[in-house]
Each structure stands twice: as structure tokens, then as C-alpha cells.
Design a protein around this motif. Structure first.
Motif, PDB file in Angstrom:
ATOM      1  N   LYS A 178       3.253   6.956  -4.885  1.00 14.31           N
ATOM      2  CA  LYS A 178       2.977   7.379  -6.488  1.00 14.31           C
ATOM      3  C   LYS A 178       1.940   8.580  -6.310  1.00 14.31           C
ATOM      4  O   LYS A 178       2.044   9.587  -7.012  1.00 14.31           O
ATOM      5  CB  LYS A 178       2.123   6.191  -7.078  1.00 14.31           C
ATOM      6  CG  LYS A 178       3.224   5.610  -8.266  1.00 14.31           C
ATOM      7  CD  LYS A 178       2.636   4.377  -8.742  1.00 14.31           C
ATOM      8  CE  LYS A 178       1.550   4.957 -10.024  1.00 14.31           C
ATOM      9  NZ  LYS A 178       1.022   3.790 -10.901  1.00 14.31           N
ATOM     10  N   LEU A 179       0.553   8.232  -5.284  1.00  7.67           N
ATOM     11  CA  LEU A 179      -0.427   9.273  -5.150  1.00  7.67           C
ATOM     12  C   LEU A 179       0.316  10.418  -4.914  1.00  7.67           C
ATOM     13  O   LEU A 179      -0.101  11.632  -5.082  1.00  7.67           O
ATOM     14  CB  LEU A 179      -1.425   8.768  -4.532  1.00  7.67           C
ATOM     15  CG  LEU A 179      -2.293   7.648  -5.354  1.00  7.67           C
ATOM     16  CD1 LEU A 179      -3.364   6.860  -4.075  1.00  7.67           C
ATOM     17  CD2 LEU A 179      -2.800   8.146  -6.288  1.00  7.67           C
TER      18      LEU A 179
ATOM     19  N   LEU B  22       0.751  -1.288   0.043  1.00  5.67           N
ATOM     20  CA  LEU B  22      -0.108  -0.144  -0.198  1.00  5.67           C
ATOM     21  C   LEU B  22       0.726   1.141  -0.098  1.00  5.67           C
ATOM     22  O   LEU B  22       0.495   2.283  -0.600  1.00  5.67           O
ATOM     23  CB  LEU B  22      -1.017  -0.159   1.140  1.00  5.67           C
ATOM     24  CG  LEU B  22      -2.211  -1.241   1.180  1.00  5.67           C
ATOM     25  CD1 LEU B  22      -2.618  -1.271   2.413  1.00  5.67           C
ATOM     26  CD2 LEU B  22      -3.049  -0.728   0.036  1.00  5.67           C
TER      27      LEU B  22
ATOM     28  N   LYS C 171      -8.288   9.676  -3.184  1.00  7.31           N
ATOM     29  CA  LYS C 171      -7.441   8.222  -3.424  1.00  7.31           C
ATOM     30  C   LYS C 171      -6.351   8.417  -2.209  1.00  7.31           C
ATOM     31  O   LYS C 171      -6.288   7.177  -1.730  1.00  7.31           O
ATOM     32  CB  LYS C 171      -6.647   8.457  -4.960  1.00  7.31           C
ATOM     33  CG  LYS C 171      -7.571   8.164  -5.784  1.00  7.31           C
ATOM     34  CD  LYS C 171      -7.006   8.190  -7.101  1.00  7.31           C
ATOM     35  CE  LYS C 171      -8.045   7.844  -8.326  1.00  7.31           C
ATOM     36  NZ  LYS C 171      -7.229   7.968  -9.635  1.00  7.31           N
TER      37      LYS C 171
ATOM     38  N   VAL D  71      -6.090   5.392   0.454  1.00  3.32           N
ATOM     39  CA  VAL D  71      -4.775   4.222   0.895  1.00  3.32           C
ATOM     40  C   VAL D  71      -4.281   4.551   2.132  1.00  3.32           C
ATOM     41  O   VAL D  71      -3.929   3.567   2.862  1.00  3.32           O
ATOM     42  CB  VAL D  71      -3.816   4.664   0.000  1.00  3.32           C
ATOM     43  CG1 VAL D  71      -2.657   4.073   0.101  1.00  3.32           C
ATOM     44  CG2 VAL D  71      -4.287   4.296  -1.689  1.00  3.32           C
TER      45      VAL D  71
ATOM     46  N   LYS E  44       3.682   1.722  -1.614  1.00  7.80           N
ATOM     47  CA  LYS E  44       4.036   1.870  -2.803  1.00  7.80           C
ATOM     48  C   LYS E  44       2.797   2.692  -3.619  1.00  7.80           C
ATOM     49  O   LYS E  44       3.269   3.658  -4.446  1.00  7.80           O
ATOM     50  CB  LYS E  44       4.384   0.489  -3.607  1.00  7.80           C
ATOM     51  CG  LYS E  44       5.836   0.123  -3.089  1.00  7.80           C
ATOM     52  CD  LYS E  44       5.960  -1.346  -3.848  1.00  7.80           C
ATOM     53  CE  LYS E  44       7.345  -1.947  -3.150  1.00  7.80           C
ATOM     54  NZ  LYS E  44       7.456  -2.104  -1.838  1.00  7.80           N
ATOM     55  N   GLN E  45       1.819   2.515  -3.439  1.00  3.58           N
ATOM     56  CA  GLN E  45       0.716   3.103  -3.977  1.00  3.58           C
ATOM     57  C   GLN E  45       0.613   4.553  -3.675  1.00  3.58           C
ATOM     58  O   GLN E  45       0.410   5.517  -4.338  1.00  3.58           O
ATOM     59  CB  GLN E  45      -0.824   2.372  -3.837  1.00  3.58           C
ATOM     60  CG  GLN E  45      -0.946   1.019  -4.283  1.00  3.58           C
ATOM     61  CD  GLN E  45      -2.123   0.381  -3.933  1.00  3.58           C
ATOM     62  OE1 GLN E  45      -2.992   1.270  -3.394  1.00  3.58           O
ATOM     63  NE2 GLN E  45      -2.323  -0.889  -4.160  1.00  3.58           N
ATOM     64  N   TRP E  46       0.738   4.509  -2.266  1.00  2.00           N
ATOM     65  CA  TRP E  46       0.530   5.966  -1.376  1.00  2.00           C
ATOM     66  C   TRP E  46       1.846   6.807  -1.990  1.00  2.00           C
ATOM     67  O   TRP E  46       1.676   8.008  -2.370  1.00  2.00           O
ATOM     68  CB  TRP E  46       0.935   5.664  -0.087  1.00  2.00           C
ATOM     69  CG  TRP E  46       0.938   6.953   0.871  1.00  2.00           C
ATOM     70  CD1 TRP E  46      -0.211   7.823   1.331  1.00  2.00           C
ATOM     71  CD2 TRP E  46       2.082   7.849   1.239  1.00  2.00           C
ATOM     72  NE1 TRP E  46       0.350   8.954   2.127  1.00  2.00           N
ATOM     73  CE2 TRP E  46       1.838   8.771   2.028  1.00  2.00           C
ATOM     74  CE3 TRP E  46       3.470   7.196   1.351  1.00  2.00           C
ATOM     75  CZ2 TRP E  46       2.411   9.427   2.716  1.00  2.00           C
ATOM     76  CZ3 TRP E  46       4.442   8.037   1.883  1.00  2.00           C
ATOM     77  CH2 TRP E  46       3.987   9.254   2.522  1.00  2.00           C
TER      78      TRP E  46
END
Length: 134
Positions: free
Chosen positions: A18-19, A12, A51, A55, A14-16
Motif C-alpha cells: 500500500k505504501l 507487513l 513509513k 515497515v 500488505k502494508q508495504w
């Protein structure tokens, strides 16, 4: 019936990252845009913040089992709960010697891990490197 496993904190994170990076770049673009119509950019910022919130909530509830999970959790907490990253940026890394030592030791435990919150806030040349001892 099989239960789908929850993503780990580090996945998660890694997603954070990016965002948050996209939001930061968009914020800088808005700042530089001057007198143009910013409606579309502001709408994109709002969608990104939603988003990011989703996350962050998932990270809060995600299982942590590895050192990387807990370091990733700390990175998100630095940004969303503690405001420590902006304090370090404002006062300077030298005002936080114990915190710097702790962050360096933790980052060393997971090769390649980077505290994204700190990288964004410590944007003056050499500031992040001073904190992380690079």
C-alpha cells in the motif's frame, strides 16, 4: 504479562505494498505536475518514505513461517536490497530466464500473490506478463 505477537511478514508486506503504491503514484503525479508548487507533495513523499522504512525494518525482523511470508520477503528484498526488479525492467525479462522461472514457481505456490516490486518496475505493456508467464 502477555507478549504481543509480532505481525507476520506477509501481513507487513500488505502494508508495504500500500505504501509503495501510494509513493509510486505520488512520484508520477509530481513528475506530471510541471510548474506548480510541489512542497506539499514532496513533504508527503518524505513521510511515505519514512513509513516505508519502518515497515521494511519490521519485515526484516519479522518471523517467517509460511511460504507466503518468504515470498513476501523476497518481494521486499527485490526492491530494497537487490535492485533486481529495475534490472529486469531495464534489460528485459528474457535476460533472466532462471529468475523468471523461480519467480513464476514461487508465485504459483501462493495463489493471488503478486510481486508488487516487479509489477511497478515492469510497467511497459506485457513486460510483467512476459516475466510471470501470463
Amino acid at each position: 504479562m502477555t507478549e504481543t505477537p509480532h505481525p507476520s511478514i506477509s501481513a507487513l508486506h500488505k502494508q508495504w505494498v500500500k505504501l509503495e503504491n501510494e509513493h509510486h503514484e505520488l512520484a508520477m503525479a509530481v513528475e506530471r505536475a510541471g510548474g506548480v508548487d510541489l512542497t506539499a507533495m514532496r513533504e508527503r513523499q518524505a513521510r511515505l518514505l519514512l513509513k516505508i522504512g519502518v515497515v521494511v525494518a519490521a519485515i526484516q525482523d519479522a518471523p517467517g513461517t509460511t511460504v507466503e511470508d518468504f515470498i513476501a520477503l523476497l518481494d521486499v528484498a527485490l526492491e530494497h536490497e537487490l535492485d533486481l526488479a529495475c534490472d529486469i525492467a531495464f534489460y528485459g525479462p528474457s535476460d533472466y530466464p532462471m529468475t523468471a522461472r523461480l519467480l513464476r514457481a514461487l508465485a504459483y505456490k501462493v495463489p493471488g500473490f503478486e510481486f508488487n516490486s516487479l509489477r511497478r518496475w515492469l510497467s511497459l505493456p506485457g513486460q510483467f506478463e512476459q516475466l510471470m508467464g501470463e
